[in-house]
Write a protein that holds these residues in place. Structure first.
Motif, short mmCIF file in Angstrom:
data_model
loop_
_atom_site.label_atom_id
_atom_site.label_comp_id
_atom_site.label_asym_id
_atom_site.label_seq_id
_atom_site.Cartn_x
_atom_site.Cartn_y
_atom_site.Cartn_z
N GLN A 255 14.42 -21.29 43.20
CA GLN A 255 13.42 -21.06 42.16
C GLN A 255 14.11 -20.42 40.96
N THR A 256 13.76 -20.90 39.79
CA THR A 256 14.34 -20.34 38.58
C THR A 256 13.25 -20.15 37.53
N PHE A 257 13.27 -18.97 36.92
CA PHE A 257 12.44 -18.74 35.74
C PHE A 257 13.35 -18.51 34.55
N ASP A 258 13.00 -19.11 33.44
CA ASP A 258 13.69 -18.81 32.20
C ASP A 258 12.85 -17.83 31.42
N GLN A 259 13.49 -16.80 30.89
CA GLN A 259 12.77 -15.88 30.03
C GLN A 259 12.87 -16.41 28.60
N MET A 260 11.74 -16.77 28.04
CA MET A 260 11.71 -17.41 26.74
C MET A 260 11.30 -16.42 25.65
N VAL A 261 11.97 -16.52 24.52
CA VAL A 261 11.62 -15.68 23.38
C VAL A 261 11.50 -16.59 22.16
N LYS A 262 10.53 -16.28 21.33
CA LYS A 262 10.30 -17.11 20.15
C LYS A 262 11.20 -16.68 19.00
N VAL A 263 11.93 -17.65 18.43
CA VAL A 263 12.72 -17.36 17.24
C VAL A 263 12.24 -18.27 16.10
N ALA A 264 12.56 -17.84 14.89
CA ALA A 264 11.99 -18.48 13.71
C ALA A 264 12.29 -19.97 13.64
N ARG A 265 13.53 -20.34 13.86
CA ARG A 265 13.90 -21.71 13.58
C ARG A 265 13.68 -22.68 14.73
N TRP A 266 13.95 -22.23 15.93
CA TRP A 266 13.94 -23.18 17.05
C TRP A 266 12.77 -22.99 18.01
N GLY A 267 11.87 -22.11 17.65
CA GLY A 267 10.75 -21.89 18.55
C GLY A 267 11.20 -21.13 19.79
N ALA B 84 17.25 -15.41 29.10
CA ALA B 84 17.69 -14.95 30.41
C ALA B 84 17.15 -15.91 31.46
N GLY B 85 17.83 -15.96 32.59
CA GLY B 85 17.37 -16.79 33.70
C GLY B 85 17.30 -15.95 34.97
N TYR B 86 16.31 -16.21 35.79
CA TYR B 86 16.15 -15.49 37.05
C TYR B 86 16.14 -16.53 38.15
N SER B 87 17.18 -16.52 38.99
CA SER B 87 17.29 -17.55 40.01
C SER B 87 17.28 -16.94 41.40
N TYR B 88 16.61 -17.63 42.32
CA TYR B 88 16.73 -17.29 43.72
C TYR B 88 17.81 -18.19 44.29
N LEU C 299 14.24 -4.14 22.65
CA LEU C 299 15.10 -4.63 21.57
C LEU C 299 14.28 -5.15 20.39
N GLY C 300 12.97 -4.99 20.50
CA GLY C 300 12.14 -5.32 19.36
C GLY C 300 11.34 -6.60 19.47
N VAL C 301 11.32 -7.22 20.65
CA VAL C 301 10.53 -8.45 20.81
C VAL C 301 9.14 -8.09 21.34
N PRO C 302 8.10 -8.40 20.58
CA PRO C 302 6.76 -8.06 21.07
C PRO C 302 6.36 -8.95 22.25
N PRO C 303 5.52 -8.42 23.16
CA PRO C 303 5.19 -9.14 24.40
C PRO C 303 4.62 -10.54 24.15
N GLU C 304 3.88 -10.70 23.06
CA GLU C 304 3.26 -12.01 22.85
C GLU C 304 4.28 -13.07 22.43
N ASN C 305 5.49 -12.65 22.10
CA ASN C 305 6.53 -13.62 21.73
C ASN C 305 7.51 -13.86 22.86
N MET C 306 7.01 -13.67 24.07
CA MET C 306 7.90 -13.76 25.22
C MET C 306 7.11 -14.27 26.42
N TYR C 307 7.71 -15.14 27.23
CA TYR C 307 7.10 -15.50 28.51
C TYR C 307 8.15 -16.04 29.47
N PHE C 308 7.74 -16.23 30.71
CA PHE C 308 8.66 -16.74 31.73
C PHE C 308 8.25 -18.15 32.11
N GLU C 309 9.19 -19.07 32.04
CA GLU C 309 8.88 -20.45 32.35
C GLU C 309 9.63 -20.90 33.60
#
Length: 588
Positions: free
Chosen positions: A313-325, A330-334, A290-300
């Motif tokens: 266990q839960t990971f949040d998929q984080m994406v960087k946006v201009a205003r809010w960082g 998305a969330g991944y939960s066991y 969808l156009g998000v480069p890998p360096e602007n994304m991680y799982f927390e």
RNA sequence: GCGGCCGUCGUCUAGCCUGGACUAGGACGCCGGCCUUCCAAGCCGGCGAUCCCGGGUUCAAAUCCCGGCGGCCGCACCA
């Protein structure tokens, strides 16, 4: 451009060209609700369909999609734990108006475990101990319950309480048995759903980032907890791929996310299950597409106290946006067997899955039984009661009575020794019943639409270009005559428009203003390709095709346009592969 | 919910402090016409604003005051 600027420009474009805007504007607006306009709803549909492709269609042997109601009876959300856990006891400072979690405050200040106490009891404790506002020292009001579930009523009877679903998951859990049946009883089984949910947020903000009603794309992936390998038949395909992950420990230590190969993260126990890791990879690819480069994304990873009540266990998929960082998309939960177990308990239904063994096993079973004949003869009309009581006793207890280790008294009667019988028999076991575990990837659609929109925003030569990935562009092609005046050009252009519509494309036809203005208009709403009818078209039947991103043009026969467009939109073809380049076109 | 800043055509904004000549100005966009043989050209005309809502002060309120709603930021909250 600063983040603030970009956000402002993006929102301005969204409103001006009809992608999305705050709902109920003519009545002053209501926080936490957004409308999607003509282009926005097309964009959202395309993103949803892409998700379907990534999650459902690419795994169609295992994953299916269903649709269940938005409103659910109270019982369902009692079973899911939302009625209990989605409710916070809140106390308000009468002086400064700050709100606090009453149970947390009591526990913190007085060391009293307040969990599960009623609001009245908590109010009493606060009064008795003279607890005051920890910030300003003001007096505290009464403890009130605040539940994030939207309550409603089903039918005309007040007692028949219902809720708007706060997540899609319960729909899949409740329907699990029937879906499993239609999927012929096999695991793994993924049940996906796309739909709206409601959460009565206390104070939603950040535009489309936190809404009170929004669309989720979610899958419950049911697996056999004892068969990790078999649960994730696709794991091998992704284990060398990398993910940027920030485990909870790293977060606590203030360390940034780190790149792991999937294999590494799983083997080191950073991601507790192969299936979690697999779907995280799919989620990563989805956002990338969808156009998000890998360096602007991680799982927390979320910490124990940040997780939902059902998750281990839960990971949040984080994406960087201009205003809010960094924002969670998305969330991944066991979820383990929490939900199915709860629904088994509350509904009384058997939601287990039968897993046959490869070969049936024979086991010897020793069992203590009461001889009905003896009991009947001895106790006559009391016999029924005794047998009933006996059936409730645990096996060990009967065993102890039979062997004389314990007094053989049942229902107040002494049972004669000869009534106990020990039988041994061979039982053939063909399989076992398991409560499946669940891995749940869940995507916030509206946020993702915003993210894709923001990442597509470009400025070039004083113009705005919405450089959306071609396969999610709301309008797929434009058709324009070179000049507005010429009836021959217009007629030909309308012909081409019909051809493309007939071929299944979403096309706009535009003849107003200068040619440059039309290109600009179409660039701004992200139309990937524009076909122009010019005077050469009238001579040799060729048209030009213009690429939104490079402004390069090629010339191709009119009748080849549907096929060329297909290659351009869905096969990532470069514009120059689709025709003969036109001299002097392209970037300045 | 508290505190700070803010709310004017579709969009961006001027005006607000110092109330009146504001019939609320401009730009962009949009619509119609002229022009136009490839990148927001030009000219003419047009549509478009209960100045967020309600109340108050005043002879007079976009402007001052109060309340509400909404937005952003900080605090709290975010299963």
């Amino acid at each position: 451009m600063s983040g603030e600027d970009l956000y402002a420009k993006v929102m301005e474009l969204a409103k001006r060209r009809g992608f999305f805007w705050p709902s109920y504007e003519i009545y002053g607006g209501v926080a936490g609700f957004y409308d999607f306009g003509p282009l926005g709803s097309l964009l959202k549909q395309k993103i949803i369909n892409k998700w379907r492709r990534f999650i459902v269609r690419n795994h169609s042997n295992y994953v299916v999609e269903i649709e269940t109601p938005i409103i659910g009876p109270s019982k369902v959300y009692e079973a899911s734990g939302h009625v209990e856990n989605f409710t916070d006891p809140i106390v308000t400072c009468l002086k400064c108006g700050r709100k606090f979690r009453a149970d947390h405050l009591i526990e913190e200040k007085l060391g009293i475990d307040a969990e599960g106490l009623s609001p009245e009891e908590m109010t009493r404790i606060i009064r008795e101990h003279g607890l005051r506002c920890p910030v300003c020292g003001g007096e505290l009001g009464e403890v009130k319950l605040f539940n994030l579930l939207f309550p409603t009523q089903i039918g005309p009877y007040e007692g028949n309480k219902g809720y708007i679903r706060p997540e899609l998951a319960q729909g899949m859990f409740v329907a699990f048995k029937r879906v499993l049946e239609t999927m012929r009883g096999r695991l793994p089984l993924g049940i996906a759903q796309i739909g709206r949910v409601g959460r009565n947020e206390i104070s939603p903000r950040q535009a489309m980032m936190r809404l009170r009603e929004f669309t989720i794309m979610e899958m419950e992936y049911f697996i056999d907890p004892e068969d990790e390998e078999g649960s994730c038949p696709f794991y091998g395909r992704v284990k060398k791929e990398t993910l940027r992950v920030r485990p909870y420990k790293a977060k606590e230590a203030g360390e940034p996310p780190r790149e792991y190969t999937v294999e590494e993260a799983v083997d080191a126990g950073i991601i507790i299950h192969k299936c979690m890791a697999y779907w995280m990879v799919i989620g990563k690819r989805f956002l990338e597409s969808l156009g998000v480069p890998p360096e602007n994304m991680y799982f927390e990873e979320k910490g124990p106290h940040e997780r939902a009540h059902y998750s281990s266990q839960t990971f949040d998929q984080m994406v960087k946006v201009a205003r809010w960082g960094w924002v969670e998309v998305a969330g991944y939960s066991y979820r383990g067997d929490y939900d199915l177990s709860r629904h088994m308990k509350y509904s009384g239904q058997d939601l287990t899955v039968f897993k046959p063994y490869e070969k049936p096993r024979t086991v010897k079973v020793r069992k203590v039984i009461l001889d009905r004949a003896v009991i009947g003869r001895t106790f006559k009309s009391e016999a029924k009661k005794i047998l009933e009581e006996a059936s409730k006793l645990p096996e060990e207890k009967l065993e102890a009575m039979a062997s004389g280790k314990e007094e053989p008294i049942i229902a107040g009667k002494r049972i004669p020794r000869e009534a106990f019988r020990i039988v041994e028999k061979e039982v053939k076991i063909t399989g076992r019943k398991i409560v499946p575990h669940v891995v749940e990837p869940s995507f916030g659609t509206d946020r993702i639409v915003y993210v894709a929109f923001e990442y597509a925003y470009r400025e070039k030569a004083g113009r705005t270009i919405l450089s959306l990935p071609r396969d999610i562009a709301p309008i797929e092609a434009g058709v324009v005559p070179l000049v507005e005046k010429d009836e021959k050009l217009r007629e030909k252009a309308r012909q081409l428009y019909e051809i493309l519509v007939e071929a299944g494309y979403h096309v706009v036809y535009d003849e107003s203003g200068s040619i440059g203005r039309r290109y600009a208009r179409l660039d701004e709403i992200g139309v990937p390709a524009v076909f122009t009818i010019d005077y050469q078209t009238l001579e040799d039947g060729t048209v030009t095709m213009r690429d939104r991103d490079t402004w390069r043009q090629v010339r191709l026969p009119l009748e080849e346009t549907p096929a060329a467009l297909r290659r351009f939109l869905y096969e990532a073809a470069d514009i120059t592969e689709l025709g003969i380049p036109v001299e002097g076109t392209g970037e300045e």
